[in-house]
Structures are given as structure tokens and as C-alpha cells.
Design an enzyme around this catalytic site. Structure first.
Site, PDB file in Angstrom:
ATOM      1  N   HIS A 208       0.866  -1.194   0.115  1.00 25.98           N
ATOM      2  CA  HIS A 208       0.160   0.009   0.193  1.00 25.98           C
ATOM      3  C   HIS A 208       0.945   1.197   0.152  1.00 25.98           C
ATOM      4  O   HIS A 208       0.377   2.516  -0.394  1.00 25.98           O
ATOM      5  CB  HIS A 208      -0.955   0.170   1.211  1.00 25.98           C
ATOM      6  CG  HIS A 208      -1.937  -1.076   0.970  1.00 25.98           C
ATOM      7  ND1 HIS A 208      -3.171  -0.868   1.555  1.00 25.98           N
ATOM      8  CD2 HIS A 208      -2.210  -2.139  -0.098  1.00 25.98           C
ATOM      9  CE1 HIS A 208      -4.074  -1.877   0.990  1.00 25.98           C
ATOM     10  NE2 HIS A 208      -3.326  -2.578   0.362  1.00 25.98           N
ATOM     11  N   SER A 212      -0.521  -0.834  -5.990  1.00 27.37           N
ATOM     12  CA  SER A 212      -0.447  -2.098  -6.700  1.00 27.37           C
ATOM     13  C   SER A 212       0.287  -1.775  -8.072  1.00 27.37           C
ATOM     14  O   SER A 212      -0.063  -0.719  -8.882  1.00 27.37           O
ATOM     15  CB  SER A 212      -1.763  -2.465  -7.120  1.00 27.37           C
ATOM     16  OG  SER A 212      -2.259  -2.947  -5.738  1.00 27.37           O
ATOM     17  N   LYS A 234     -15.069  -8.230  -7.215  1.00 30.55           N
ATOM     18  CA  LYS A 234     -14.176  -8.976  -7.978  1.00 30.55           C
ATOM     19  C   LYS A 234     -13.613 -10.203  -7.138  1.00 30.55           C
ATOM     20  O   LYS A 234     -13.651 -11.283  -7.401  1.00 30.55           O
ATOM     21  CB  LYS A 234     -13.245  -8.229  -8.582  1.00 30.55           C
ATOM     22  CG  LYS A 234     -12.927  -8.803 -10.208  1.00 30.55           C
ATOM     23  CD  LYS A 234     -12.035  -7.521 -10.690  1.00 30.55           C
ATOM     24  CE  LYS A 234     -11.540  -8.075 -12.063  1.00 30.55           C
ATOM     25  NZ  LYS A 234     -11.013  -7.255 -12.787  1.00 30.55           N
ATOM     26  N   ASP A 235     -13.022  -9.813  -6.113  1.00 25.87           N
ATOM     27  CA  ASP A 235     -12.364 -10.737  -5.190  1.00 25.87           C
ATOM     28  C   ASP A 235     -13.427 -11.491  -4.545  1.00 25.87           C
ATOM     29  O   ASP A 235     -12.943 -12.803  -4.233  1.00 25.87           O
ATOM     30  CB  ASP A 235     -11.561 -10.103  -4.066  1.00 25.87           C
ATOM     31  CG  ASP A 235     -10.410  -9.345  -4.610  1.00 25.87           C
ATOM     32  OD1 ASP A 235      -9.855  -9.753  -5.854  1.00 25.87           O
ATOM     33  OD2 ASP A 235      -9.774  -8.745  -3.873  1.00 25.87           O
ATOM     34  N   GLU A 278       4.732 -34.117   0.469  1.00 23.91           N
ATOM     35  CA  GLU A 278       3.537 -33.289  -0.299  1.00 23.91           C
ATOM     36  C   GLU A 278       4.070 -32.909  -1.623  1.00 23.91           C
ATOM     37  O   GLU A 278       4.998 -32.523  -1.796  1.00 23.91           O
ATOM     38  CB  GLU A 278       3.054 -32.464   0.399  1.00 23.91           C
ATOM     39  CG  GLU A 278       2.452 -33.023   2.098  1.00 23.91           C
ATOM     40  CD  GLU A 278       1.221 -33.601   1.842  1.00 23.91           C
ATOM     41  OE1 GLU A 278       1.042 -34.685   1.564  1.00 23.91           O
ATOM     42  OE2 GLU A 278       0.140 -32.897   2.164  1.00 23.91           O
TER      43      GLU A 278
HETATM   44  C1  HEM Z   1       0.665 -15.885   2.840  1.00 25.24           C
HETATM   45  C2  HEM Z   1       1.163 -15.686   1.771  1.00 25.24           C
HETATM   46  C3  HEM Z   1       0.759 -14.476   1.066  1.00 25.24           C
HETATM   47  C4  HEM Z   1      -0.375 -13.604   1.164  1.00 25.24           C
HETATM   48  C5  HEM Z   1      -1.428 -13.756   2.274  1.00 25.24           C
HETATM   49  C6  HEM Z   1      -0.335 -12.669   0.328  1.00 25.24           C
HETATM   50  C7  HEM Z   1      -1.195 -11.491   0.020  1.00 25.24           C
HETATM   51  C8  HEM Z   1      -0.848 -10.487  -0.734  1.00 25.24           C
HETATM   52  C9  HEM Z   1      -2.131  -9.694  -1.190  1.00 25.24           C
HETATM   53  C10 HEM Z   1      -3.372  -9.498  -0.747  1.00 25.24           C
HETATM   54  C11 HEM Z   1      -1.785  -8.736  -2.140  1.00 25.24           C
HETATM   55  C12 HEM Z   1      -2.505  -7.604  -2.863  1.00 25.24           C
HETATM   56  C13 HEM Z   1      -3.512  -8.120  -3.945  1.00 25.24           C
HETATM   57  C14 HEM Z   1      -2.563  -8.567  -5.290  1.00 25.24           C
HETATM   58  O1  HEM Z   1      -1.895  -8.058  -5.858  1.00 25.24           O
HETATM   59  O2  HEM Z   1      -2.603 -10.066  -5.361  1.00 25.24           O
HETATM   60  C15 HEM Z   1      -0.218  -9.272  -2.506  1.00 25.24           C
HETATM   61  C16 HEM Z   1       0.699  -8.496  -3.369  1.00 25.24           C
HETATM   62  C17 HEM Z   1       1.856  -9.023  -3.723  1.00 25.24           C
HETATM   63  N1  HEM Z   1       2.535 -10.206  -3.418  1.00 25.24           N
HETATM   64 FE1  HEM Z   1       1.587 -11.330  -2.056  1.00 25.24          FE
HETATM   65  N2  HEM Z   1       1.061 -12.685  -0.437  1.00 25.24           N
HETATM   66  C18 HEM Z   1       1.503 -13.939  -0.113  1.00 25.24           C
HETATM   67  C19 HEM Z   1       2.559 -14.438  -0.694  1.00 25.24           C
HETATM   68  C20 HEM Z   1       3.541 -13.892  -1.705  1.00 25.24           C
HETATM   69  C21 HEM Z   1       4.654 -14.390  -2.101  1.00 25.24           C
HETATM   70  C22 HEM Z   1       5.402 -15.853  -1.821  1.00 25.24           C
HETATM   71  C23 HEM Z   1       5.267 -13.618  -3.098  1.00 25.24           C
HETATM   72  C24 HEM Z   1       6.434 -13.710  -3.746  1.00 25.24           C
HETATM   73  C25 HEM Z   1       7.456 -14.474  -3.801  1.00 25.24           C
HETATM   74  C26 HEM Z   1       4.500 -12.581  -3.255  1.00 25.24           C
HETATM   75  C27 HEM Z   1       4.494 -11.203  -3.709  1.00 25.24           C
HETATM   76  C28 HEM Z   1       3.679 -10.060  -3.918  1.00 25.24           C
HETATM   77  C29 HEM Z   1       3.998  -9.091  -4.810  1.00 25.24           C
HETATM   78  C30 HEM Z   1       5.309  -8.734  -5.512  1.00 25.24           C
HETATM   79  C31 HEM Z   1       2.754  -8.435  -4.784  1.00 25.24           C
HETATM   80  C32 HEM Z   1       2.515  -7.028  -5.250  1.00 25.24           C
HETATM   81  C33 HEM Z   1       1.567  -7.347  -6.412  1.00 25.24           C
HETATM   82  C34 HEM Z   1       1.227  -6.184  -7.614  1.00 25.24           C
HETATM   83  O3  HEM Z   1       1.035  -4.993  -7.158  1.00 25.24           O
HETATM   84  O4  HEM Z   1       1.146  -6.573  -8.612  1.00 25.24           O
HETATM   85  N3  HEM Z   1       3.410 -12.562  -2.322  1.00 25.24           N
HETATM   86  N4  HEM Z   1       0.213 -10.284  -1.779  1.00 25.24           N
END
Ligand code: HEM
Length: 390
Positions: A208, A212, A234-235, A278
Site C-alpha cells: 500500500h 499496486s 471481483k475478489d 507433499e
Molecule cells: C501467505 C502468503 C501471501 C499472502 C497472504 C499474500 C497477500 C498479498 C495480497 C493480499 C496482495 C495484494 C493483492 C494482489 O496484488 O494480489 C499481495 C501482493 C503482492 N504479493 Fe503477496 N501474499 C503472499 C505471498 C507472496 C509471495 C510468496 C510472493 C512472492 C515471492 C508475493 C509477492 C507479492 C507481490 C510482488 C505483490 C504486489 C503485486 C502487484 O502489485 O502487482 N506474495 N500479496
């Protein structure tokens, strides 16, 4: 100060304005696709795992004499125990499907590129914590795969020079995997999801702060909409579709993703024919097994996850969206196929030469992708500059 209604509202207004700016009016690029729903789905998976896990813990007994039986009790006698257990067991797989898709989205749309590099890095930390949680959780039912999987993985620390054996014994709480091991695995398994929740808050705060990314990969300040109601709806729709997929496994194929050997009580005197983790650990397990040197295999296995941390810093392309990067696009899709091949090879008998060979090629490509990343960026930028000059 008198606590009038107005003052109370003012105090609460911090909380309200926090919710308002992060969940309601969060400025969201207008062109986000469903690929951006995987983040929220991952958050929902975490909540499902925590709630179902707490319910399971009300009946589960972390003691090697009773652990297996307590699971049988949950499945047969506890009210709706079977449902809660199948939700929790399949929920772990769903969580990994969602997070692997979330990583793919980030990789495809260049969400790891500055200024979102720390979001990416915090994501890798989340992935490692998830793996720790899944591993410790799999030991708890005290089936054959639980026991032997834990034996293989925890024994890996013995490769550490001098201190290795001491660390292994410290982990086990004795000379072998016994009573203290299962209890401490239970404690760690209960604790880690709350740490994941904390790191997720950091992950979102970083997101934030920067805002995004979007499918075009452009840095635009216009064309934004408030998160609520447009993207919340959408979500919610994405969650409805995901629930159908999740429900299909829970109600029709609840044991499809589980290994049948884990329905047999752990026996330290009977090694299963194949020790298989797994499915979500299989790519890394393949990398471990194809490397003939024990320490080398272990380092390569951990390296294959940690290497994800390097890409924000080694990438040399300014273009985020892979659609506009023809060379990277080829490498990206080959990586997706390669990852699936690593999963498939991981379940095979490595004594058969052909699987061993495929595993070596797939491992070689996996690491080559990360090593070639800067070169691809240079080459693409060079061609782009040449074309622009013309
Ligand atoms: C418990 C695991 C995770 C949760 C709950 C989580 C949750 C979120 C949420 C809610 C967002 C905003 C919505 C979206 O852009 O999809 C986000 C964005 C993002 N997440 Fe995660 N995430 C997790 C794991 C990861 C992992 C493993 C990676 C990469 C190695 C990652 C990389 C990113 C990136 C780069 C964004 C920005 C996306 C954008 O603005 O294009 N996340 N995450």
C-alpha cells in the site's frame, strides 16, 4: 477529558481511517484482472487454515502414543471432525496452489521490479514460513510418511560441519525422532501461522506504500478506482469460484492429494518403499535428489527457494509486463513447464535412469533461468534501443 460521544468517535477514527484507506478507498488501478485476486485468496486461505487448525487442536493429542488415534477420533467420532480435518489438510494444498499462482502473476507482470522489490522479498519470507508450517503440520498425524519425511528432512542438518549432529539432537529433543519432537513440532506448527499473519501485514503495508502494479506494468497515477466496491466484488467472485474448486477436493476427492502411506501408523522399523513429500515440496525434493553429493543437494534445494530473493536485484529490464518482452516470455513459460516437470519427476523412482536424467535437465533449467535473467534484460534493452534509433 470527558469521554463524550464525539471524543470516542475521534479515538476510533484512527481505526476507521486505517480501514477506510486500506480496504475501502485504497486507490486501485482500473485495469486489474483476476490474476490480482490471488493475493486476497492467499489471505483467505490463511484465515481458513488458522480457524480449522484451532478447531482440530481441541481434539488432537501431540503425543506419539495417541497422535495417530486422536486423528482417527477426529475423523470418526468428533462432530464434523472429518469435515474440519479435510478442510485443513486440503486447505494446505489450496494455499500452495494460490501462492504459486500469486508468484507466477508477480513474475509475469514484473511486480518484483523496483519500487516493489521489498514486497517481493517479504513474499519470499512468507513462502519460507508457509513451507515450515506445512512441514511441521505433516508430521502431526504420525503416519508413516509423517515419520519418515521428518526423519529425512531433519537429518539434513547433520551435514553442517561440527555442530550438525548436536543441532539434529536439539531439534529432536533426543537421539531420534520421539516424544519431544512431535510436541515441539506441534508448538511450532501452531505458532507459525500467526507469524505468517504478522508478516502478511508487513507485506500489505509495503504494497500500500508503493501501490499496486497493473497488467500494463505502467506507472500511471490516473485511472484508479476505490477498492470497495469494485475490486471487493471481483475478489468475492474469485473466492466463490475458488470455493467450488476447494469443495470439489474436500467432498469428492479428500484423500487425492494425500499419500496413502500416511494412513498407516508410524513405524520406525519399517521404511516405506518410497519416501515422498507433499506435492508442493516435490520440485525442491527433485532438486535435492538429482544432485549426487549430499551437502550439494541440500544447498541446491534451499538455494532454489532463496534464489527468488535475487531477481529484483539482478533483473535489468525496465519493462514489467512479459507480454512486451518476447525473449523473457519464452523463458518464463519454459520455467512454468519446468516447475511442473519437477513436480512430476519428484514422485518417480529415481533408481530409474530416465527420471534421473529428466530431473537433472529440469534442475539445470531452473537455475539457468535465474542466472540468465540479467542477460535477457540486457539483450532485450539492446534490441529495443536499436529499434528506437531506427
Ligand atoms: C501467505 C502468503 C501471501 C499472502 C497472504 C499474500 C497477500 C498479498 C495480497 C493480499 C496482495 C495484494 C493483492 C494482489 O496484488 O494480489 C499481495 C501482493 C503482492 N504479493 Fe503477496 N501474499 C503472499 C505471498 C507472496 C509471495 C510468496 C510472493 C512472492 C515471492 C508475493 C509477492 C507479492 C507481490 C510482488 C505483490 C504486489 C503485486 C502487484 O502489485 O502487482 N506474495 N500479496
Amino acid at each position: 477529558m470527558k469521554l463524550t460521544f464525539k471524543n470516542r468517535i475521534n479515538k476510533k477514527s484512527y481505526i476507521f481511517s486505517f480501514i477506510d484507506s486500506h480496504l475501502i478507498h485504497y486507490p486501485t488501478p482500473i485495469n486489474l484482472t483476476y490474476a490480482w485476486s490471488f493475493g486476497s485468496l492467499a489471505g483467505i486461505c490463511l484465515v481458513i487454515q488458522i480457524l480449522s487448525g484451532i478447531l482440530l487442536a481441541t481434539h488432537y493429542i501431540p503425543d506419539i502414543r495417541y497422535a495417530f488415534n486422536s486423528i482417527q477420533f477426529i475423523m470418526r467420532d468428533a462432530p464434523n471432525g472429518w469435515l474440519i480435518r479435510y478442510i485443513h489438510a486440503n486447505g494446505a494444498s489450496m494455499f500452495f496452489i494460490v501462492v504459486y499462482s500469486h508468484i507466477c502473476r508477480g513474475l509475469y507482470y514484473g511486480s518484483y521490479i523496483k519500487p516493489r522489490h521489498w514486497i517481493w522479498c517479504s513474499g519470499v519470507v512468507l513462502l519460507l514460513l508457509m513451507m515450515g508450517t506445512a512441514f511441521t503440520g505433516y508430521v502431526l498425524p504420525w503416519g508413516q510418511m509423517s515419520f519418515w519425511g521428518a526423519t529425512v528432512i531433519t537429518s539434513m542438518v547433520t551435514v553442517i560441519p561440527i555442530a550438525g549432529q548436536y543441532i539434529a539432537e536439539w531439534l529432536w529433543g533426543g537421539y531420534v525422532i520421539r516424544e519431544p519432537t512431535i510436541r515441539r513440532f506441534f508448538v511450532v506448527h501452531y505458532l507459525l501461522p500467526f507469524i505468517i499473519a504478522g508478516v502478511t501485514i508487513i507485506h500489505l503495508a509495503l504494497l500500500h506504500k508503493e501501490g499496486s502494479n497493473n497488467p500494463l506494468g505502467s506507472d500511471f497515477n490516473g485511472d484508479i478506482l476505490p477498492f470497495y466496491p469494485y475490486f471487493a466484488i471481483k475478489d468475492i467472485f474469485a473466492f466463490a469460484c475458488f470455493s467450488l474448486f476447494f469443495g470439489f477436493f474436500v467432498f469428492y476427492y479428500p484423500n487425492y492429494l494425500n499419500h496413502p502411506d500416511n494412513l498407516i501408523r508410524a513405524d520406525s522399523l519399517k521404511t516405506p518403499a518410497h519416501i515422498v513429500p507433499e506435492w508442493y515440496f516435490l520440485p525442491f525434493y527433485t532438486i535435492l535428489r538429482v544432485i549426487p553429493h549430499k551437502t550439494g543437494g541440500i544447498l541446491a534445494m534451499f538455494g532454489s527457494i532463496v534464489i527468488l530473493l535475487t531477481i529484483p536485484f539482478t533483473n535489468k529490464s525496465k519493462i514489467r509486463n512479459t507480454t512486451f518482452r518476447p525473449i523473457f516470455k519464452l523463458f518464463f513459460w519454459l520455467l512454468v513447464i519446468d516447475f511442473l516437470v519437477l513436480i512430476w519427476v519428484g514422485q518417480q523412482d529415481m533408481g530409474i535412469q530416465i527420471y534421473q536424467k529428466i530431473g537433472v535437465v529440469a534442475t539445470f533449467y531452473y537455475f539457468s533461468f535465474f542466472i540468465c535473467l540479467p542477460i535477457i534484460g540486457y539483450v532485450e534493452t539492446f534490441f529495443l534501443k536499436t529499434l528506437m534509433k531506427k
